[in-house]
Scaffold this motif. Structure first.
Motif, mmCIF file in Angstrom:
data_model
loop_
_atom_site.group_PDB
_atom_site.id
_atom_site.type_symbol
_atom_site.label_atom_id
_atom_site.label_comp_id
_atom_site.label_asym_id
_atom_site.label_seq_id
_atom_site.Cartn_x
_atom_site.Cartn_y
_atom_site.Cartn_z
ATOM 1 N N VAL A 52 1.030 -1.163 -0.083
ATOM 2 C CA VAL A 52 0.105 -0.425 0.094
ATOM 3 C C VAL A 52 1.202 1.201 -0.154
ATOM 4 O O VAL A 52 2.015 1.179 1.318
ATOM 5 C CB VAL A 52 -0.729 -0.069 0.599
ATOM 6 N N GLY A 53 0.378 2.241 -0.736
ATOM 7 C CA GLY A 53 1.333 3.683 -0.964
ATOM 8 C C GLY A 53 1.396 4.771 0.406
ATOM 9 O O GLY A 53 0.903 3.528 1.409
ATOM 10 N N ASN A 54 1.214 5.869 0.475
ATOM 11 C CA ASN A 54 1.151 6.921 1.125
ATOM 12 C C ASN A 54 -0.592 7.232 1.256
ATOM 13 O O ASN A 54 -0.558 7.264 0.046
ATOM 14 C CB ASN A 54 2.258 8.525 1.190
ATOM 15 N N ASP A 55 -1.129 7.664 2.511
ATOM 16 C CA ASP A 55 -2.482 8.561 2.411
ATOM 17 C C ASP A 55 -3.340 7.816 1.721
ATOM 18 O O ASP A 55 -3.983 8.502 1.287
ATOM 19 C CB ASP A 55 -2.015 9.791 1.781
ATOM 20 N N THR A 56 -3.486 6.395 2.001
ATOM 21 C CA THR A 56 -4.830 5.560 1.085
ATOM 22 C C THR A 56 -5.321 5.393 3.236
ATOM 23 O O THR A 56 -4.193 4.636 3.751
ATOM 24 C CB THR A 56 -3.556 4.331 0.447
ATOM 25 N N VAL A 57 -6.123 5.094 2.787
ATOM 26 C CA VAL A 57 -7.184 4.966 3.701
ATOM 27 C C VAL A 57 -8.198 3.161 3.724
ATOM 28 O O VAL A 57 -8.639 3.309 2.135
ATOM 29 C CB VAL A 57 -8.510 5.776 4.374
ATOM 30 N N LEU A 58 -7.929 2.081 3.967
ATOM 31 C CA LEU A 58 -8.320 1.406 4.022
ATOM 32 C C LEU A 58 -8.932 0.595 5.674
ATOM 33 O O LEU A 58 -8.810 0.796 6.061
ATOM 34 C CB LEU A 58 -7.545 0.085 3.741
ATOM 35 N N ASP A 59 -10.577 -0.265 4.571
ATOM 36 C CA ASP A 59 -11.339 -0.997 5.790
ATOM 37 C C ASP A 59 -11.871 -1.801 5.100
ATOM 38 O O ASP A 59 -12.916 -2.010 5.527
ATOM 39 C CB ASP A 59 -12.820 0.650 5.969
ATOM 40 N N CYS A 60 -11.240 -2.365 4.231
ATOM 41 C CA CYS A 60 -11.838 -3.439 3.494
ATOM 42 C C CYS A 60 -10.835 -4.699 3.830
ATOM 43 O O CYS A 60 -10.568 -5.285 5.017
ATOM 44 C CB CYS A 60 -11.660 -2.767 2.013
ATOM 45 N N THR A 61 -11.759 -5.989 3.590
ATOM 46 C CA THR A 61 -11.171 -7.293 3.551
ATOM 47 C C THR A 61 -10.806 -7.776 2.453
ATOM 48 O O THR A 61 -10.818 -7.725 1.210
ATOM 49 C CB THR A 61 -12.354 -8.398 3.997
ATOM 50 N N ILE A 62 -9.180 -8.598 2.294
ATOM 51 C CA ILE A 62 -8.024 -9.205 1.405
ATOM 52 C C ILE A 62 -8.130 -10.751 1.728
ATOM 53 O O ILE A 62 -7.942 -10.420 2.584
ATOM 54 C CB ILE A 62 -7.108 -7.948 1.187
ATOM 55 N N ILE A 63 -8.845 -11.121 1.160
ATOM 56 C CA ILE A 63 -8.950 -12.910 0.515
ATOM 57 C C ILE A 63 -7.626 -12.764 -0.460
ATOM 58 O O ILE A 63 -8.034 -13.272 -0.866
ATOM 59 C CB ILE A 63 -9.809 -13.308 0.913
ATOM 60 N N ILE A 73 -2.227 -1.080 -4.129
ATOM 61 C CA ILE A 73 -2.705 -0.685 -3.802
ATOM 62 C C ILE A 73 -1.658 1.654 -4.100
ATOM 63 O O ILE A 73 -1.012 1.252 -2.797
ATOM 64 C CB ILE A 73 -4.027 0.067 -1.999
ATOM 65 N N GLY A 74 -2.429 1.919 -4.766
ATOM 66 C CA GLY A 74 -1.238 2.688 -4.625
ATOM 67 C C GLY A 74 -1.801 3.957 -3.392
ATOM 68 O O GLY A 74 -2.320 3.842 -2.344
ATOM 69 N N ASP A 75 -1.682 5.143 -3.830
ATOM 70 C CA ASP A 75 -1.109 6.969 -3.074
ATOM 71 C C ASP A 75 -2.919 7.226 -3.267
ATOM 72 O O ASP A 75 -3.185 7.377 -3.965
ATOM 73 C CB ASP A 75 -0.168 7.603 -3.574
ATOM 74 N N ARG A 76 -2.772 7.683 -1.930
ATOM 75 C CA ARG A 76 -4.428 8.555 -1.662
ATOM 76 C C ARG A 76 -5.752 8.144 -2.110
ATOM 77 O O ARG A 76 -6.405 8.816 -2.331
ATOM 78 C CB ARG A 76 -4.045 9.830 -2.734
ATOM 79 N N LYS A 89 -2.735 -11.900 -8.813
ATOM 80 C CA LYS A 89 -2.622 -10.297 -8.758
ATOM 81 C C LYS A 89 -4.276 -9.504 -8.963
ATOM 82 O O LYS A 89 -4.608 -9.150 -10.131
ATOM 83 C CB LYS A 89 -1.646 -9.972 -9.720
ATOM 84 N N ILE A 90 -4.262 -8.476 -8.237
ATOM 85 C CA ILE A 90 -5.187 -7.123 -8.319
ATOM 86 C C ILE A 90 -4.580 -6.167 -7.577
ATOM 87 O O ILE A 90 -3.743 -5.632 -6.568
ATOM 88 C CB ILE A 90 -6.369 -7.938 -7.942
ATOM 89 N N GLU A 91 -4.627 -4.794 -8.837
ATOM 90 C CA GLU A 91 -3.827 -3.935 -8.743
ATOM 91 C C GLU A 91 -4.863 -2.329 -8.550
ATOM 92 O O GLU A 91 -5.711 -2.114 -9.489
ATOM 93 C CB GLU A 91 -2.878 -3.632 -9.716
ATOM 94 N N PHE A 92 -4.873 -1.954 -7.884
ATOM 95 C CA PHE A 92 -5.639 -0.002 -7.848
ATOM 96 C C PHE A 92 -4.693 0.720 -7.535
ATOM 97 O O PHE A 92 -3.404 0.982 -7.344
ATOM 98 C CB PHE A 92 -6.295 0.034 -5.631
ATOM 99 N N GLY A 93 -4.299 1.948 -8.388
ATOM 100 C CA GLY A 93 -3.713 2.429 -8.875
ATOM 101 C C GLY A 93 -3.990 4.258 -7.446
ATOM 102 O O GLY A 93 -4.265 3.944 -6.447
ATOM 103 N N ASP A 94 -3.499 5.216 -7.583
ATOM 104 C CA ASP A 94 -3.547 6.518 -6.568
ATOM 105 C C ASP A 94 -4.967 7.027 -7.024
ATOM 106 O O ASP A 94 -5.376 6.727 -8.081
ATOM 107 C CB ASP A 94 -2.745 7.042 -7.216
ATOM 108 N N GLU A 95 -4.842 7.946 -6.190
ATOM 109 C CA GLU A 95 -6.758 8.773 -6.230
ATOM 110 C C GLU A 95 -7.835 7.487 -6.461
ATOM 111 O O GLU A 95 -8.803 8.257 -7.313
ATOM 112 C CB GLU A 95 -6.417 9.254 -6.822
ATOM 113 N N VAL A 96 -8.358 6.736 -5.954
ATOM 114 C CA VAL A 96 -8.750 5.367 -6.298
ATOM 115 C C VAL A 96 -9.844 5.257 -5.247
ATOM 116 O O VAL A 96 -9.634 5.396 -4.200
ATOM 117 C CB VAL A 96 -8.835 3.935 -6.273
ATOM 118 N N PHE A 97 -11.237 5.327 -5.370
ATOM 119 C CA PHE A 97 -12.332 5.361 -4.915
ATOM 120 C C PHE A 97 -13.725 4.511 -4.531
ATOM 121 O O PHE A 97 -13.457 3.822 -6.092
ATOM 122 C CB PHE A 97 -13.387 6.711 -4.599
ATOM 123 N N VAL A 98 -13.332 3.416 -3.860
ATOM 124 C CA VAL A 98 -14.087 2.240 -3.906
ATOM 125 C C VAL A 98 -15.366 2.229 -2.618
ATOM 126 O O VAL A 98 -14.937 1.936 -1.262
ATOM 127 C CB VAL A 98 -13.037 1.111 -2.922
#
Length: 208
Positions: A52-63, A73-76, A89-98
Motif C-alpha cells: 500500500v502506498g502513502n495517504d491511503t485509507v483501507l476499511d476492506c477485507t483482502i482474502i 494499492i497506490g497513494d491517496r 494479482k489485483i492492482e489499484f492505482g492512485d486516487e481510487v475510490f471504492v
C-alpha cells in the motif's frame, strides 16, 4: 465511562491485530481502519502479500486464496467495506475510490468441468475433517485466473462486482450494483449487469 472503556478496548484489539499481520503488508503512512482484515488461506510467512502506498485509507477485507496472490494499492486511495479476493494479482492505482459492498474476484473459484467441482467438494471435506484449512489441497491448476487492474482516479460505486481479467480505465466510474465482465474505457461511466457504457465524462472533467 463504560462506552469509553469499550472504545479503548476496541482500539487496543485493533492494534494487536495489525501487529499480527505486520509481516504480510507494507503500507507507508497509510491507515488501516477497524474493519480492515487480511485473510490468508495458505500463508507463506516470508511473503509480503499486500503493498500500500502513502495517504491511503483501507476499511476492506483482502482474502488470499493461495500463497501466490498479490494486491497493490497506490497513494491517496480509499477502499471502504468491500472484499478483495485474490489468487493471482489485483492492482489499484492512485486516487481510487471504492465504496462499500463491492467485490473484486480475480478467478473463477472452480472449474467449468463438473467432475473437478465434485473433486473440490471431496477435498474440502477431507481437509476440513482432518483439521486443515478447507482449501489446503484444492487443485488450482484447473481454475481460470487473470489479474484485475483499477487505474488511477477510478471510482467504484457500492455493491459492484469486478471479475477476473478486467481493467477499469483511468478516471472511469462504475455505477452502483454493476457487474463488470469486460474492460472499461478510461473516462467513461458504466452501469448495469453486464456493465455497459452510459456516457463519456466531459473533456473538461478529465485529468490532463
Amino acid at each position: 465511562m463504560l462506552a469509553e472503556l469499550i472504545k479503548s478496548l476496541k482500539k487496543y484489539k485493533h492494534k494487536l491485530y495489525l501487529r499480527s499481520i505486520d509481516t504480510f503488508i507494507e503500507k507507508g503512512n497509510s491507515h488501516l481502519l477497524e474493519n480492515f482484515r487480511i485473510i490468508l488461506n495458505q500463508p507463506r510467512h516470508n511473503k509480503i502479500y499486500t503493498k500500500v502506498g502513502n495517504d491511503t485509507v483501507l476499511d476492506c477485507t483482502i482474502i488470499f486464496e493461495s500463497e501466490t496472490g498479490e494486491v497493490s494499492i497506490g497513494d491517496r486511495s480509499f477502499i471502504g467495506a468491500s472484499t478483495i479476493i485474490c489468487k493471482s494479482k489485483i492492482e489499484f492505482g492512485d486516487e481510487v475510490f471504492v465504496a462499500w459492498g463491492s467485490y473484486f474476484y480475480d478467478h473463477d473459484s472452480h472449474s467449468v468441468d463438473y467432475r473437478e467441482r465434485e473433486n473440490d467438494i471431496k477435498t474440502q471435506l477431507e481437509d476440513y475433517r482432518a483439521g486443515r484449512n478447507f482449501i489446503e489441497n484444492k487443485n488450482w491448476t484447473v481454475v481460470n485466473t487473470k489479474p484485475i487492474k483499477i487505474c488511477s482516479n477510478a471510482w467504484i460505486g457500492m455493491n459492484c462486482t469486478i471479475l477476473k481479467g478486467v481493467t477499469i480505465g483511468e478516471g472511469a466510474i462504475v455505477g452502483a450494483g454493476s457487474v463488470v465482465t469486460k474492460d472499461v474505457t478510461p473516462w467513461t461511466i458504466v452501469g448495469g449487469n453486464p456493465a455497459k457504457v452510459i456516457k463519456e465524462i466531459p473533456t473538461d472533467l478529465r485529468k490532463s
